[in-house]
Scaffold this motif. Structure first.
Motif, PDB file in Angstrom:
ATOM      1  N   ASP A  16       0.831  -1.209   0.000  1.00  0.00           N
ATOM      2  CA  ASP A  16       0.000   0.000   0.000  1.00  0.00           C
ATOM      3  C   ASP A  16       0.864   1.257   0.000  1.00  0.00           C
ATOM      4  O   ASP A  16       0.571   2.221  -0.727  1.00  0.00           O
ATOM      5  N   ASP A  17       1.921   1.259   0.800  1.00  0.00           N
ATOM      6  CA  ASP A  17       2.828   2.411   0.845  1.00  0.00           C
ATOM      7  C   ASP A  17       3.495   2.620  -0.512  1.00  0.00           C
ATOM      8  O   ASP A  17       3.574   3.746  -1.017  1.00  0.00           O
ATOM      9  N   LEU A  18       3.979   1.538  -1.109  1.00  0.00           N
ATOM     10  CA  LEU A  18       4.632   1.644  -2.415  1.00  0.00           C
ATOM     11  C   LEU A  18       3.653   2.082  -3.494  1.00  0.00           C
ATOM     12  O   LEU A  18       4.003   2.845  -4.394  1.00  0.00           O
ATOM     13  N   SER A  19       2.438   1.630  -3.395  1.00  0.00           N
ATOM     14  CA  SER A  19       1.415   2.022  -4.362  1.00  0.00           C
ATOM     15  C   SER A  19       1.163   3.525  -4.314  1.00  0.00           C
ATOM     16  O   SER A  19       1.038   4.178  -5.358  1.00  0.00           O
ATOM     17  N   SER A  20       1.114   4.085  -3.123  1.00  0.00           N
ATOM     18  CA  SER A  20       0.894   5.528  -3.013  1.00  0.00           C
ATOM     19  C   SER A  20       2.096   6.312  -3.529  1.00  0.00           C
ATOM     20  O   SER A  20       1.940   7.371  -4.150  1.00  0.00           O
ATOM     21  N   VAL A  21       3.292   5.787  -3.326  1.00  0.00           N
ATOM     22  CA  VAL A  21       4.495   6.445  -3.852  1.00  0.00           C
ATOM     23  C   VAL A  21       4.480   6.431  -5.377  1.00  0.00           C
ATOM     24  O   VAL A  21       4.751   7.442  -6.022  1.00  0.00           O
ATOM     25  N   VAL A  22       4.134   5.298  -5.956  1.00  0.00           N
ATOM     26  CA  VAL A  22       4.077   5.189  -7.419  1.00  0.00           C
ATOM     27  C   VAL A  22       3.013   6.126  -7.989  1.00  0.00           C
ATOM     28  O   VAL A  22       3.227   6.777  -9.011  1.00  0.00           O
ATOM     29  N   ALA A  23       1.879   6.227  -7.333  1.00  0.00           N
ATOM     30  CA  ALA A  23       0.812   7.124  -7.798  1.00  0.00           C
ATOM     31  C   ALA A  23       1.280   8.580  -7.757  1.00  0.00           C
ATOM     32  O   ALA A  23       1.029   9.345  -8.698  1.00  0.00           O
ATOM     33  N   ALA A  24       1.972   8.974  -6.699  1.00  0.00           N
ATOM     34  CA  ALA A  24       2.480  10.341  -6.596  1.00  0.00           C
ATOM     35  C   ALA A  24       3.524  10.611  -7.676  1.00  0.00           C
ATOM     36  O   ALA A  24       3.543  11.688  -8.291  1.00  0.00           O
ATOM     37  N   GLN A  25       4.391   9.640  -7.938  1.00  0.00           N
ATOM     38  CA  GLN A  25       5.406   9.812  -8.974  1.00  0.00           C
ATOM     39  C   GLN A  25       4.768   9.905 -10.358  1.00  0.00           C
ATOM     40  O   GLN A  25       5.218  10.691 -11.195  1.00  0.00           O
ATOM     41  N   ALA A  26       3.747   9.137 -10.602  1.00  0.00           N
ATOM     42  CA  ALA A  26       3.059   9.193 -11.893  1.00  0.00           C
ATOM     43  C   ALA A  26       2.449  10.575 -12.112  1.00  0.00           C
ATOM     44  O   ALA A  26       2.529  11.133 -13.213  1.00  0.00           O
ATOM     45  N   GLU A  27       1.865  11.130 -11.075  1.00  0.00           N
ATOM     46  CA  GLU A  27       1.282  12.474 -11.178  1.00  0.00           C
ATOM     47  C   GLU A  27       2.371  13.509 -11.440  1.00  0.00           C
ATOM     48  O   GLU A  27       2.207  14.399 -12.285  1.00  0.00           O
ATOM     49  N   GLU A  28       3.491  13.395 -10.746  1.00  0.00           N
ATOM     50  CA  GLU A  28       4.597  14.327 -10.947  1.00  0.00           C
ATOM     51  C   GLU A  28       5.172  14.206 -12.355  1.00  0.00           C
ATOM     52  O   GLU A  28       5.490  15.208 -12.995  1.00  0.00           O
ATOM     53  N   ILE A  29       5.291  12.995 -12.871  1.00  0.00           N
ATOM     54  CA  ILE A  29       5.795  12.781 -14.230  1.00  0.00           C
ATOM     55  C   ILE A  29       4.859  13.428 -15.248  1.00  0.00           C
ATOM     56  O   ILE A  29       5.308  14.052 -16.212  1.00  0.00           O
ATOM     57  N   THR A  30       3.563  13.298 -15.032  1.00  0.00           N
ATOM     58  CA  THR A  30       2.587  13.918 -15.926  1.00  0.00           C
ATOM     59  C   THR A  30       2.751  15.429 -15.950  1.00  0.00           C
ATOM     60  O   THR A  30       2.765  16.055 -17.022  1.00  0.00           O
ATOM     61  N   ILE A  31       2.902  16.023 -14.786  1.00  0.00           N
ATOM     62  CA  ILE A  31       3.081  17.478 -14.695  1.00  0.00           C
ATOM     63  C   ILE A  31       4.372  17.902 -15.387  1.00  0.00           C
ATOM     64  O   ILE A  31       4.392  18.876 -16.152  1.00  0.00           O
ATOM     65  N   LEU A  32       5.456  17.173 -15.147  1.00  0.00           N
ATOM     66  CA  LEU A  32       6.733  17.514 -15.762  1.00  0.00           C
ATOM     67  C   LEU A  32       6.684  17.351 -17.281  1.00  0.00           C
ATOM     68  O   LEU A  32       7.270  18.165 -18.010  1.00  0.00           O
ATOM     69  N   ASN A  33       5.986  16.334 -17.768  1.00  0.00           N
ATOM     70  CA  ASN A  33       5.838  16.160 -19.216  1.00  0.00           C
ATOM     71  C   ASN A  33       5.092  17.333 -19.833  1.00  0.00           C
ATOM     72  O   ASN A  33       5.450  17.804 -20.915  1.00  0.00           O
ATOM     73  N   ARG A  34       4.059  17.803 -19.156  1.00  0.00           N
ATOM     74  CA  ARG A  34       3.320  18.982 -19.646  1.00  0.00           C
ATOM     75  C   ARG A  34       4.229  20.201 -19.715  1.00  0.00           C
ATOM     76  O   ARG A  34       4.188  20.975 -20.676  1.00  0.00           O
ATOM     77  N   ARG A  35       5.048  20.392 -18.679  1.00  0.00           N
ATOM     78  CA  ARG A  35       5.950  21.551 -18.658  1.00  0.00           C
ATOM     79  C   ARG A  35       6.982  21.481 -19.774  1.00  0.00           C
ATOM     80  O   ARG A  35       7.268  22.483 -20.438  1.00  0.00           O
ATOM     81  N   VAL A  36       7.547  20.297 -20.002  1.00  0.00           N
ATOM     82  CA  VAL A  36       8.529  20.131 -21.076  1.00  0.00           C
ATOM     83  C   VAL A  36       7.876  20.416 -22.422  1.00  0.00           C
ATOM     84  O   VAL A  36       8.452  21.107 -23.270  1.00  0.00           O
ATOM     85  N   HIS A  37       6.674  19.899 -22.622  1.00  0.00           N
ATOM     86  CA  HIS A  37       5.961  20.139 -23.879  1.00  0.00           C
ATOM     87  C   HIS A  37       5.719  21.636 -24.081  1.00  0.00           C
ATOM     88  O   HIS A  37       5.929  22.157 -25.180  1.00  0.00           O
ATOM     89  N   MET A  38       5.298  22.318 -23.019  1.00  0.00           N
ATOM     90  CA  MET A  38       5.041  23.753 -23.106  1.00  0.00           C
ATOM     91  C   MET A  38       6.331  24.512 -23.439  1.00  0.00           C
ATOM     92  O   MET A  38       6.334  25.403 -24.289  1.00  0.00           O
ATOM     93  N   LEU A  39       7.437  24.146 -22.799  1.00  0.00           N
ATOM     94  CA  LEU A  39       8.705  24.820 -23.058  1.00  0.00           C
ATOM     95  C   LEU A  39       9.189  24.561 -24.484  1.00  0.00           C
ATOM     96  O   LEU A  39       9.726  25.468 -25.139  1.00  0.00           O
ATOM     97  N   MET A  40       8.992  23.351 -24.974  1.00  0.00           N
ATOM     98  CA  MET A  40       9.392  23.048 -26.349  1.00  0.00           C
ATOM     99  C   MET A  40       8.547  23.826 -27.345  1.00  0.00           C
ATOM    100  O   MET A  40       9.056  24.319 -28.359  1.00  0.00           O
TER     101      MET A  40
END
Length: 64
Positions: A16-40
């Protein structure tokens, strides 16, 4: 038997702890991908506008 139940409980909590960590990382990756796309996009628009005055590598400046 009691020891096995205890181990299972610890493993379930760890999963359960690892699942919540993975979910948080997935959300952060999504946000970072949006930022990279916007900058490009921004950089592409800047290049298209002809505002690129940066010399890269071995390129000679236009006054040579």
């Amino acid at each position: 038997m009691e020891q096995l139940e205890e181990q299972i409980a610890h493993l379930i909590r760890a999963v359960d702890d690892l699942s919540s960590v993975v979910a948080a990382q997935a959300e952060e990756i999504t946000i970072l991908n949006r930022r990279v796309h916007m900058l490009m996009q921004r950089e592409g628009e800047r290049d298209a506008a002809g505002g690129g005055g940066v010399v890269i590598g071995d390129e000679r400046p236009p006054h040579y």
